[in-house]
Scaffold this active site. Structure first.
Site, mmCIF file in Angstrom:
data_model
loop_
_atom_site.group_PDB
_atom_site.id
_atom_site.type_symbol
_atom_site.label_atom_id
_atom_site.label_comp_id
_atom_site.label_asym_id
_atom_site.label_seq_id
_atom_site.Cartn_x
_atom_site.Cartn_y
_atom_site.Cartn_z
ATOM 1 N N CYS A 174 0.792 -1.228 0.000
ATOM 2 C CA CYS A 174 0.000 0.000 0.000
ATOM 3 C C CYS A 174 0.825 1.278 0.000
ATOM 4 C CB CYS A 174 -0.957 -0.012 1.188
ATOM 5 S SG CYS A 174 -1.979 -1.500 1.230
ATOM 6 N N HIS A 189 -1.833 8.623 5.912
ATOM 7 C CA HIS A 189 -2.281 7.331 5.397
ATOM 8 C C HIS A 189 -3.727 7.112 5.832
ATOM 9 C CE1 HIS A 189 -1.882 3.333 3.771
ATOM 10 N NE2 HIS A 189 -2.155 2.768 4.945
ATOM 11 N N HIS A 247 -9.437 2.735 0.684
ATOM 12 C CA HIS A 247 -8.036 2.328 0.575
ATOM 13 C C HIS A 247 -7.835 1.649 -0.773
ATOM 14 C CE1 HIS A 247 -4.105 0.993 1.297
ATOM 15 N NE2 HIS A 247 -4.170 0.790 2.608
#
Length: 819
Positions: free
Chosen positions: A184, A316, A351
């Protein structure tokens, strides 16, 4: 070599040798944006959604999520791939992640007006799951629908290296290409690499981006570890939990001088970046937030900024309890007394896995240029442990730079600092200091001790036998590693899969070979550049998704299926916390880690760096290769030899290799032995048809010529060629060099002794050759079946070593080591 018109045109734009550009002129300017996201499929649509405070999260329509605790998904809607791809491309590329990537990449190039051509341009790609939808087809066919197509093209699209090959073909680009997969944080790390390439002065333009498409097995995995939310995500607030998304974004990045000279519009500049490792856990972040803090601090330092000068942090903000709490600690520690505004654009798009970094940075860049900070949607009260300055309402603000950070499975962290066009900062020039190899190690079917393996090679041993461990009669070069703790009791192998065990042993032995001790005083300055072809087997997880009615997934397997898990295990086992990346550019990409590690050292991002590769053969892989007709069916190991006029087949092996790289100054300061200097490193791509085995040698020739040019050598100067034959038609590329320009050089390989170790064979053989050269013992006798190669005299003290490789995945690499 004949230079194409495109290459000539690109080179004509290069600065004259007498013009030495300043660091400011080499800043990485963002001149083009292409985006396909849950908020829209253009920069204008995305900006409008951000200004209206509208998210793209809704009940899933592409995937049946009825078995999961959440049915929400941030899907890309209104995307028409036919608007950006030709009919033949749509027929070839069926995986949605490739389609989004190609369309976003073309949009970024069109937006910038730049052309991607020649050796002064590069392509940097990122993904987490890559062609997972294509990979799922095999299991759907087996468990749910036998009529589902699963053939060579679909199989190829499921590989991590599918995107480099597809992008090279669709963009008609044959220059250097890098595929980063740190899960990620991948596209954020990719942007950092783009900055490095531009500021090196070797590149005028880089097309950088990432893509990931929603896939049911990925959703099942996050559902299994219980981190998804049934409600829309509320980062740093309540309720805790994440929503999954998808999308793609690309930037065209050019050196500032070139961009200004051609009158390009400039969205901003990448002025700092960092990567670092938690060295903590396969999936959970360090609860202290130490890795995240170190990453943000290093990115700001790289940009020459203090926290007080940063206008906003795009966090994030995954929404999960553990991640948000650890990140909030890191942000609070980083900001200190300064209340830097924090936002999370995951509240808009969920996400988006490997694409999330560049998608979020794009949102923040567009917002900065429009004079506002997008609020974190649904932020009400701070979640316990998340006491930071989260922006909860639309905030008009004029700011000229922001920091964007992402944190991933395996503790892979990355952050970038992006500034407005006219922002002034001071950074040192890129120093092209000599980089040397000070330690080598390999783990293969021949053994785990490098010296013992060389002795086996010198005795013409073949460690190839029936793959009984995998319940197969096929021949393979498998490693017998019953209890790795007996090899080194200082390494904690608990929980490691095979590929990570091989890599950890190779890494530790390379460090030991260099007499380089990693401890508290230097752990943050040692880096890892890892290459893998594929991660550990995902079979248990996939069977639990497609073979059970509740699609429950497998928690233990899911945490290890990301490509960067091996680098994460190595960093944890050896407590290496510095720069950390994983490359999945294709077969033989282990050699590209040498190029990457050298760049880290030249920019002073590490004091030492392990250039590594690792491979594991597992049962499902062997069966898939067999179904596709890609394995030799030999009765005897001695049948495995050069067959350059044969079909596309090989005989697999497994293992790992590691080289420890340092600056020459560092190595000499500690009186380390030096195996040789990295005189040159280069990469190139072939642009043959996607599903073809790329038999042409153009890409290989380009990489070799570039390496010779950088090292200021000619072919006659090369004493030894290191290569990694497969035992099929792919070998014709290197053979044409050995029988032509390098006919006076000896050649060594170890494939026919160990099996073809897809990512590692070249690096492994280079480690063997360097060890022989350092000890001044003759190289091992070759068993290729080619009389000229096998009978050629082998040097015991080669001064110029060329390691050159090329593969069906289109990537070619060349490294020259001078001794």
């Amino acid at each position: 070599m004949e230079i194409s018109n495109a290459t000539s045109n690109a080179l004509s734009n290069a600065p004259a040798a007498s013009e030495v550009p300043t660091p400011a002129q080499l800043e990485a300017a963002i001149t083009g944006i292409g985006i396909i996201s849950p908020l829209g499929c253009s920069a204008e649509e995305v900006l409008c959604a951000l200004k209206r405070g509208e998210d793209g999260i809704a009940e899933a329509s592409k995937i049946d999520m009825s078995k999961f605790s959440s049915r929400l998904l941030a899907e890309v809607r209104g995307f028409n791939p036919a608007a950006g791809m030709a009919e033949n491309e749509l027929r070839t590329f069926t995986d949605p992640f490739i389609r989004m990537a190609i369309c976003a990449a073309r949009a970024a190039l069109e937006d910038s007006g730049a052309k991607l051509a020649g050796r002064r341009a590069a392509l940097v790609l990122a993904s987490c799951n890559a062609g997972l939808n294509s990979g799922e087809a095999e299991y759907v066919k087996e468990y749910e629908n036998p009529s589902v197509r699963f053939d060579w093209s679909v199989c190829l699209q499921s590989e991590y290296y599918a995107l480099p090959k597809a992008a090279a073909k669709c963009l008609n680009f044959d220059g250097p290409c890098y595929m980063i997969n740190t899960a990620c944080s991948g596209s954020t790390a990719a942007i950092g690499l783009a900055q490095t390439l531009i500021e090196s002065g070797d590149f005028d333009a880089v097309l950088v981006g990432g893509a990931d498409a929603a896939a049911i097995s990925n959703c099942a995995g996050f559902n299994a570890i219980r981190v998804v939310s049934a409600e829309k995500i509320a980062p740093f607030s309540l309720p805790a939990g994440m929503n999954i998304g998808e999308g793609a974004a690309f930037w065209t990045v050019e050196n500032l001088r070139r961009a200004l000279a051609r009158g390009a519009k400039i969205y901003g500049k990448v002025i700092g970046h960092s990567t670092a490792a938690d060295a903590h856990h396969p999936t959970q972040p360090d609860p202290r937030g130490d890795g995240a803090f170190r990453t943000m601090r290093a990115a700001a330092q790289d940009a020459g900024l203090s926290p007080s000068q940063i206008g906003c942090i795009n966090a994030h903000g995954s929404g999960t309890a553990a991640n948000d709490r650890a990140e909030a600690k890191a942000i609070a520690r980083f900001c200190g007394e300064f209340k830097v505004p924090v936002t999370s654009t995951k509240s808009y798009m969920g996400h988006c896995m490997g694409a999330t970094g560049i998608l979020e940075a794009t949102c923040q860049l567009l917002s900065m240029n429009d004079g506002f900070i997008p609020p974190t949607l649904r932020y009400t009260l701070p979640r316990p442990g998340c006491d930071i300055s989260v922006v909860s309402k639309p905030e008009r603000k004029n700011y000229s730079c922001f920091l964007s950070a992402n944190y991933a499975f395996a503790g892979s962290n990355a952050a970038i600092v992006v500034a407005s066009r006219d922002f002034k900062n001071s950074r040192p020039a890129f120093a092209k200091v000599p980089v040397v190899v000070s330690g080598v190690a390999a783990v293969s079917a021949l053994g785990t001790e490098t010296d013992a393996q060389i002795e086996a090679l010198r005795n013409s041993a073949r460690a190839i036998r029936p793959a009984s461990r995998l319940k197969s009669e096929r021949l393979a070069g498998l490693i017998d590693l019953p209890n790795p703790r007996k090899l080194d009791r200082r390494i904690d192998f608990s929980g490691m899969n095979s590929i990570s065990s091989y890599a950890a042993i190779a890494a530790k032995r390379a460090l030991d070979d260099a007499s380089y001790a990693v401890g508290r005083g230097n752990s943050e300055s040692v880096g890892i550049a890892m290459a893998v072809c594929r991660a550990s087997s995902n079979e248990k997880h996939m069977e639990a998704v497609f073979g059970t009615p509740d699609r429950r997934g497998d928690i233990g397997c899911f945490s290890n299926v990301t490509a960067n898990s091996t680098a994460g295990w190595v960093s944890k086992a050896l407590e290496i916390k510095g720069a950390n990346t994983t490359l999945t550019s294709g077969l033989n990409a282990g050699l590209q880690t040498v190029e990457y590690a050298r760049a880290l050292l030249r920019e002073n991002r590490a004091s030492a760096c392990l250039a590594m590769a690792a491979d594991e053969v597992y049962a499902r892989q062997l069966k898939a290769y067999e179904k596709l007709g890609a394995l030799w069916d030999f009765e005897s190991p001695s049948d495995f030899r050069l067959r350059a006029d044969s079909d596309f087949k090989t005989l697999l092996g497994e293992g790992a290799a590691a080289l420890l790289l340092e600056t020459e100054e560092s190595a000499r300061a500690r009186n380390a032995k030096i195996y040789g200097e990295i005189s040159a490193a280069a990469s190139a791509m072939d642009i043959d048809e996607f599903a073809s085995p790329n038999p042409a040698s153009r890409g290989l020739m380009s990489a070799v010529e570039a390496a010779l040019g950088e090292a200021k050598l000619v072919a006659a100067d090369i004493d030894l060629v290191v290569w990694a034959p497969r035992g099929d038609s792919q070998d014709g590329k290197i053979l044409s060099l050995l029988n032509g320009r390098f006919r006076n050089a000896a050649a060594v390989a170890s494939t026919f002794n160990t099996g073809y170790v897809e990512t590692s064979s070249a690096l492994m053989t280079l480690a063997y050759a360097l060890k022989c050269a350092e000890k001044k013992i003759p190289m091992w006798r070759q068993i290729t079946g080619d009389v000229r190669i096998d009978r050629a005299p082998l040097p015991d003290d080669p001064k110029r070593i060329l390691c050159a490789v090329s593969s069906h995945s289109g990537n070619s690499h060349a490294v020259i080591i001078s001794r």
